[in-house]
Design a protein around this motif. Structure first.
Motif, PDB file in Angstrom:
ATOM      1  N   GLU A 195       0.845  -1.195   0.000  1.00  0.00           N
ATOM      2  CA  GLU A 195       0.000   0.000   0.000  1.00  0.00           C
ATOM      3  C   GLU A 195       0.875   1.238   0.000  1.00  0.00           C
ATOM      4  O   GLU A 195       1.791   1.374   0.820  1.00  0.00           O
ATOM      5  CB  GLU A 195      -0.950   0.056   1.198  1.00  0.00           C
ATOM      6  CG  GLU A 195      -1.830   1.307   1.127  1.00  0.00           C
ATOM      7  CD  GLU A 195      -2.906   1.417   2.188  1.00  0.00           C
ATOM      8  OE1 GLU A 195      -3.806   2.277   2.026  1.00  0.00           O
ATOM      9  OE2 GLU A 195      -2.854   0.672   3.186  1.00  0.00           O
TER      10      GLU A 195
ATOM     11  N   SER B 245      -4.906  -1.253   4.888  1.00  0.00           N
ATOM     12  CA  SER B 245      -3.945  -2.351   5.024  1.00  0.00           C
ATOM     13  C   SER B 245      -4.410  -3.359   6.069  1.00  0.00           C
ATOM     14  O   SER B 245      -4.211  -4.575   5.915  1.00  0.00           O
ATOM     15  CB  SER B 245      -2.571  -1.798   5.405  1.00  0.00           C
ATOM     16  OG  SER B 245      -1.907  -1.242   4.293  1.00  0.00           O
TER      17      SER B 245
ATOM     18  N   CYS C  40       2.553  -1.798   4.487  1.00  0.00           N
ATOM     19  CA  CYS C  40       1.834  -0.527   4.576  1.00  0.00           C
ATOM     20  C   CYS C  40       2.862   0.594   4.681  1.00  0.00           C
ATOM     21  O   CYS C  40       3.616   0.664   5.653  1.00  0.00           O
ATOM     22  CB  CYS C  40       0.921  -0.534   5.797  1.00  0.00           C
ATOM     23  SG  CYS C  40      -0.042   0.984   6.013  1.00  0.00           S
TER      24      CYS C  40
END
Length: 382
Positions: free
Chosen positions: A200, A209, A221
């Protein structure tokens, strides 16, 4: 975008130098508890976001047939919820249409009804809209959350620490609608993301996430700023039990779009190890980003980062981008425009038309007819 700072923690005072996500303003009868001040002195709140289905189905220990039957039942109930929402929306539009006609005078002009301003006027009109106030903790943390925890089970609520209003450079510390929209899609297409390795970009508070971590094998993330990444990591810890059901994990890492390389300095918090970079390049098949297109320079930087990372991936990859089109009246155009969205679309088109012998990008929209699994306002601009 409009911003707000809190005056006496009651009535918000709007200013132009801060940005407010109104996600929390549409949560009536919910408390937003201030749990601490962050490193730069901003109040940090804890909010509960209820999942509209039972996440016990996430458990991989259930027999496959039983889990499939349960998932189908959840999807059917979700479809029924969608149909109910559509019917309610249709009725609301019909009532609104009738209401507008009732407000016309004999000449066909609209008679505007002003909103009552005093408390007595509000009581007289018997308005049903509830005000939502932040609450400062005045007692022990465990006691303060006791009532909230009694209202929800462990497996149907996502707990997120966030701020309410920030300068533009700190908007990642707030929760935005597009993050919920992408989370809805992940829950709706669970089998698509099962056991995937995911990256992400601009993860912010980490809510998307975390939802992805309930089905994916591993989620990286990423964002920038030690304070923001610390908040994100805290949210991952708060929701670790949700990810354990699907045996997934979320790793919080720094990824600066303005730099050409991953941060590998072991002395820097949230840096990457060589093994993690290799794992990302060897196994990542999904990249996602939500509500990160609000500044043209950052949009350009994100697409450069996207190109650089996908260029080094061993496998083909699908990128999911979610955003809210924010309309603004500009003096330059003397009209309502959405310049950040227009720049995003132009840059996306350039990526699709890129002449590259090694890489080929195709772009297609996703219909927003999938069900809603988180409680938020899904507006037309999403």
């Amino acid at each position: 975008m409009v911003d707000v700072t809190e005056k006496e923690m009651d009535n918000p005072t709007f200013k132009c130098d801060t940005v407010l996500s109104d996600v929390h303003l549409h949560c009536p009868n919910k408390r937003h508890l201030m749990v601490r001040l962050n490193a730069v002195g901003q109040p940090v709140f804890l909010s509960y976001f209820k999942l509209l289905w039972n996440t016990d189905v996430l458990s991989s220990e259930k027999p496959v047939k039983e889990a499939t039957t349960e998932r189908e039942r959840q999807y059917r109930s979700g479809d029924e919820l969608c149909d109910k929402n559509r019917n309610n929306l249709k009725k609301e539009r019909e009532l609104n249409s009738e209401g507008i006609e009732a407000l016309l005078d004999d000449d066909g002009d609209l008679e505007v009804v002003r909103r009552p301003r005093s408390a007595s006027d509000l009581e007289a009109e018997d308005l049903l809209r509830d005000r939502v106030y932040p609450v400062i903790l005045m007692k022990g943390k465990e006691d303060a959350f006791e009532d909230e925890e009694q209202e929800c089970t462990c497996n149907d609520v996502v707990k997120i620490e966030h701020t309410m209003a920030t300068p533009l450079e700190d908007v990642g510390k707030q929760v935005w609608r597009a993050a919920f929209l992408l989370a809805d899609y992940i829950l709706f297409k669970r089998d698509t993301f099962r056991c995937c390795s995911v990256l992400e970009l601009g993860g912010g508070t980490g809510i998307t996430s975390i939802i992805m971590g309930t089905v994916a094998k591993r989620v990286y993330c990423t964002d920038v700023g030690e304070d923001l990444l610390g908040m994100c990591e805290q949210n991952v810890v708060l929701n670790k039990h949700l990810m354990e059901l699907g045996r997934g994990e979320v790793k919080v890492k720094e990824l600066d779009w303005l730099k050409d390389e991953f941060c590998t300095d072991p002395e820097t918090p949230y840096s990457w190890s060589e093994e993690e970079i290799a794992d990302l390049h060897d196994h990542c098949t999904v990249i996602m980003a939500a509500d990160v297109f609000y500044d043209d320079d950052l949009t350009d930087a994100l697409f450069r980062t996207l190109y650089r990372i996908t260029h080094n991936l061993r496998n083909s990859c699908t990128v999911y981008l979610a955003l809210e089109k924010r309309l603004n009246f500009t003096l330059r155009h003397m009209d309502v425009t959405c310049e950040a969205y227009s720049h995003f679309r132009n840059t996306l088109s350039d990526l699709e038309n890129l002449q590259d012998r090694k890489m080929k990008y195709t772009v297609e929209p996703i219909k927003l007819d999938f069900c809603q699994f988180l409680a938020y306002e899904r507006i037309e601009q999403l």
